[in-house]
Every structure is written in structure tokens, then in C-alpha cells.
Design a protein around this motif. Sequence first.
Motif, mmCIF file in Angstrom:
data_model
loop_
_atom_site.group_PDB
_atom_site.id
_atom_site.type_symbol
_atom_site.label_atom_id
_atom_site.label_comp_id
_atom_site.label_asym_id
_atom_site.label_seq_id
_atom_site.Cartn_x
_atom_site.Cartn_y
_atom_site.Cartn_z
ATOM 1 N N GLU A 19 0.823 -1.215 0.000
ATOM 2 C CA GLU A 19 0.000 0.000 0.000
ATOM 3 C C GLU A 19 0.856 1.265 0.000
ATOM 4 O OE1 GLU A 19 -2.604 -0.223 3.344
ATOM 5 O OE2 GLU A 19 -3.467 -2.165 2.744
ATOM 6 N N CYS A 20 2.074 1.149 0.550
ATOM 7 C CA CYS A 20 2.951 2.321 0.641
ATOM 8 C C CYS A 20 3.769 2.567 -0.620
ATOM 9 C CB CYS A 20 3.905 2.163 1.825
ATOM 10 S SG CYS A 20 3.110 2.237 3.444
ATOM 11 N N LEU A 21 3.924 1.544 -1.444
ATOM 12 C CA LEU A 21 4.743 1.672 -2.643
ATOM 13 C C LEU A 21 4.221 2.776 -3.558
ATOM 14 C CD1 LEU A 21 5.424 -2.073 -3.583
ATOM 15 C CD2 LEU A 21 7.065 -0.414 -2.665
ATOM 16 N N HIS A 22 5.135 3.579 -4.070
ATOM 17 C CA HIS A 22 4.826 4.638 -5.040
ATOM 18 C C HIS A 22 3.929 5.736 -4.455
ATOM 19 C CE1 HIS A 22 6.589 1.745 -7.680
ATOM 20 N NE2 HIS A 22 5.570 0.905 -7.573
ATOM 21 N N ARG A 23 3.869 5.810 -3.137
ATOM 22 C CA ARG A 23 3.136 6.893 -2.483
ATOM 23 C C ARG A 23 4.108 7.998 -2.098
ATOM 24 N NH1 ARG A 23 -2.413 6.477 -3.162
ATOM 25 N NH2 ARG A 23 -3.121 4.348 -2.675
ATOM 26 N N SER A 24 3.618 9.220 -2.039
ATOM 27 C CA SER A 24 4.476 10.340 -1.682
ATOM 28 C C SER A 24 4.764 10.339 -0.183
ATOM 29 C CB SER A 24 3.812 11.665 -2.064
ATOM 30 O OG SER A 24 2.674 11.901 -1.247
ATOM 31 N N VAL A 25 5.848 10.996 0.174
ATOM 32 C CA VAL A 25 6.181 11.124 1.590
ATOM 33 C C VAL A 25 5.062 11.848 2.329
ATOM 34 C CG1 VAL A 25 7.777 12.249 3.213
ATOM 35 C CG2 VAL A 25 8.669 11.032 1.207
ATOM 36 N N GLU A 26 4.485 12.855 1.695
ATOM 37 C CA GLU A 26 3.404 13.614 2.331
ATOM 38 C C GLU A 26 2.184 12.728 2.578
ATOM 39 O OE1 GLU A 26 6.140 16.374 0.275
ATOM 40 O OE2 GLU A 26 5.098 14.530 -0.315
ATOM 41 N N TYR A 27 1.857 11.879 1.608
ATOM 42 C CA TYR A 27 0.728 10.959 1.778
ATOM 43 C C TYR A 27 0.985 10.007 2.946
ATOM 44 C CZ TYR A 27 -2.415 7.036 0.861
ATOM 45 O OH TYR A 27 -3.365 6.035 0.994
ATOM 46 N N LEU A 28 2.176 9.474 3.018
ATOM 47 C CA LEU A 28 2.504 8.518 4.073
ATOM 48 C C LEU A 28 2.574 9.190 5.441
ATOM 49 C CD1 LEU A 28 5.191 6.404 2.187
ATOM 50 C CD2 LEU A 28 2.818 5.781 2.683
ATOM 51 N N ASP A 30 0.586 11.490 6.435
ATOM 52 C CA ASP A 30 -0.796 11.624 6.892
ATOM 53 C C ASP A 30 -1.392 10.299 7.359
ATOM 54 O OD1 ASP A 30 -0.722 14.308 6.323
ATOM 55 O OD2 ASP A 30 -1.644 14.109 4.338
ATOM 56 N N ARG A 31 -0.825 9.184 6.912
ATOM 57 C CA ARG A 31 -1.380 7.892 7.302
ATOM 58 C C ARG A 31 -0.552 7.203 8.389
ATOM 59 N NH1 ARG A 31 -1.452 2.911 3.677
ATOM 60 N NH2 ARG A 31 -1.215 2.010 5.717
ATOM 61 N N SER A 32 0.443 7.881 8.911
ATOM 62 C CA SER A 32 1.211 7.300 10.014
ATOM 63 C C SER A 32 0.303 7.136 11.233
ATOM 64 C CB SER A 32 2.409 8.185 10.365
ATOM 65 O OG SER A 32 1.972 9.441 10.863
ATOM 66 N N ALA A 33 0.582 6.128 12.052
ATOM 67 C CA ALA A 33 -0.275 5.827 13.201
ATOM 68 C C ALA A 33 0.563 5.250 14.328
ATOM 69 C CB ALA A 33 -1.363 4.840 12.796
ATOM 70 N N ASP A 117 6.461 7.411 6.414
ATOM 71 C CA ASP A 117 6.932 8.544 5.614
ATOM 72 C C ASP A 117 8.448 8.681 5.689
ATOM 73 O OD1 ASP A 117 6.424 9.070 8.331
ATOM 74 O OD2 ASP A 117 6.345 11.242 8.015
ATOM 75 N N VAL A 118 8.999 8.493 6.879
ATOM 76 C CA VAL A 118 10.455 8.597 7.030
ATOM 77 C C VAL A 118 11.133 7.410 6.345
ATOM 78 C CG1 VAL A 118 12.352 8.767 8.675
ATOM 79 C CG2 VAL A 118 10.176 9.885 9.185
ATOM 80 N N SER A 119 10.518 6.235 6.409
ATOM 81 C CA SER A 119 11.072 5.064 5.721
ATOM 82 C C SER A 119 11.182 5.329 4.225
ATOM 83 C CB SER A 119 10.188 3.837 5.970
ATOM 84 O OG SER A 119 10.104 3.532 7.349
ATOM 85 N N ALA A 120 10.101 5.873 3.643
ATOM 86 C CA ALA A 120 10.082 6.143 2.206
ATOM 87 C C ALA A 120 10.999 7.305 1.843
ATOM 88 C CB ALA A 120 8.657 6.442 1.750
ATOM 89 N N TRP A 121 11.151 8.245 2.756
ATOM 90 C CA TRP A 121 12.077 9.366 2.524
ATOM 91 C C TRP A 121 13.511 8.865 2.472
ATOM 92 C CZ3 TRP A 121 15.732 11.245 6.166
ATOM 93 C CH2 TRP A 121 16.387 12.430 5.791
ATOM 94 N N ARG A 122 13.843 7.937 3.371
ATOM 95 C CA ARG A 122 15.230 7.427 3.435
ATOM 96 C C ARG A 122 15.507 6.407 2.336
ATOM 97 N NH1 ARG A 122 19.504 6.188 2.866
ATOM 98 N NH2 ARG A 122 21.203 5.753 4.328
ATOM 99 N N PHE A 123 14.548 5.518 2.059
ATOM 100 C CA PHE A 123 14.711 4.500 1.014
ATOM 101 C C PHE A 123 13.443 4.490 0.157
ATOM 102 C CE2 PHE A 123 17.527 2.867 4.383
ATOM 103 C CZ PHE A 123 18.713 2.806 3.662
#
Length: 253
Positions: A19-28, A30-33, A117-123
Motif C-alpha cells: 500500500e505504501c509503494l509509489h506513495r508520496s512522503v506527504e501521503y505517508l 498523513d497515514r502514520s499511526a 513517511d520517514v522510511s520512504a524518505w530514506r529509502f
Amino acid sequence: MVHLYPRLLPAAAANLREECLHRSVEYLRDRSALSHPAMFYAATGGSRLPERSLGSLREAVLACATERGYPAKPGRRQAAGFDIDVATVLHRDSGIVPAEAVAGDLWAFLSLVVLPDVSAWRFADLHRDRVLGTDVTRHVFGRLWWRAHLLYDEDGGREDLYASLSVLNESDFDQIYARRTSIGGSPHLVRAIVRVWQTLDVPPNAERRVLRDFLMRVLRLNAFISFDSLPAEVLDEELEGVFRESLSVAAGG
């Protein structure tokens, strides 16, 4: 008191990654929990971590990312600086203990639920090993906790107990940690390797070659020497001699 961190069931982790693949950092972002229906805890060993502590950890890691340019894609130097900062935060402030830190599903929860979001930002590619915890030595956060744990030096006489984190880059440290059953599993030996490395004048273009040759020599000696039983000063002297041999080989001597 030992606090048990939430963990994420493997099937749920795999689905979240998709679900996280190809999503923007901003999108992720907002969905952090701080919780998930598929989370669980170890049955014994401590009390469950309060949710507010998870929130504080997210804020601390996010602050490290923001200082390095988040949400804009980080450059190599920014990424390296982030890794050092977060390694310190995770080991010093999270309360995670070694018995918990070996659990890939704990790191999966942090990377995919608390900090996607930080995971996708880093990798950006969110490779499976980076977020699922299938290999803690490669996980976006797990590898940093272990790096700090191995290099945390209470006996080195330094004010900054995490100063050694900046001595080796990630790929060089990986050469040590990848041999964790013989070398990378011993904080005493790893800290000595880093201490001695700092005292040597290794040509930049020969660093990887020298380190690889040195580690092979240490592996051979490991069958005859109990490095963990040696006092720090004796161990440093022994390792310096091995390093000198590797330097001589690299120089063609």
C-alpha cells in the motif's frame, strides 16, 4: 523497567508495504499511526510500551529527518547524517533492549505504521529488507539501533558515547556486522576495531581493500584467540598489528 514494543504480523506488514509503494512522503505522513489492528506484543519480558512513548519516538526521528531536508529527497551526506543521528536516538532514548531488537516484526511496525513517511524518505523503493524486518542488518531503523549498540562506548573516555558512529561509513560497517556470528556480534571487538582504525593512516582509495583483508585475518585468528577475554589495551595492540599487515599487503609490501 523493560517496555515491550508493538510488533506487526508478517502478512499485514507485507500488505502495508504494498500500500505504501509509489506513495508520496506527504501521503505517508498523513497515514502514520501509533497502533494497528494486526499488532501484537511479546508474551513476556516486560510491560507494554505506552502509546505516548511511541509518539515521542516518532517526533524525535522526524525531527532528525527534518534537519536533513525532509520531505525533500536526501543526498548522500544528508542520509549519512540522518543515520548517525537516528542511531543515537533509537539506542539512547527508545528503551529497546537487545532481546527485542532482534525481532524483525518490531522493526516492521516502526517502519510501516509509526514512520512510513520517514522510511520512504530514506529509502524510496521501500525494498522488502528495508521495511519488513526480514534482515535486521538492512532494515531502515533496525540496522541503526544495532550499529549504535555495537559502538556505544562507556569505557572509551569520551564525553560523546556515540562518537564512534561517524568513524566508518555504512558500507564499511556492514562488512563488520555481516560477520556477526564471529566478529559483528561482539561489541568489545567491534569497538576495538573502530578505535584502532582511527589511529591508522589508510589511503582513501585503499580503505575498503584494507578493511576486507583485515577482517579475513581476524576471522582466521578468531579460531585461536578469545578476543572478548583480552583487556582493551591488549586487544588494541593485537588488532593494530593485524591492521599493519593488511596495510602492507595493500601497499604491495
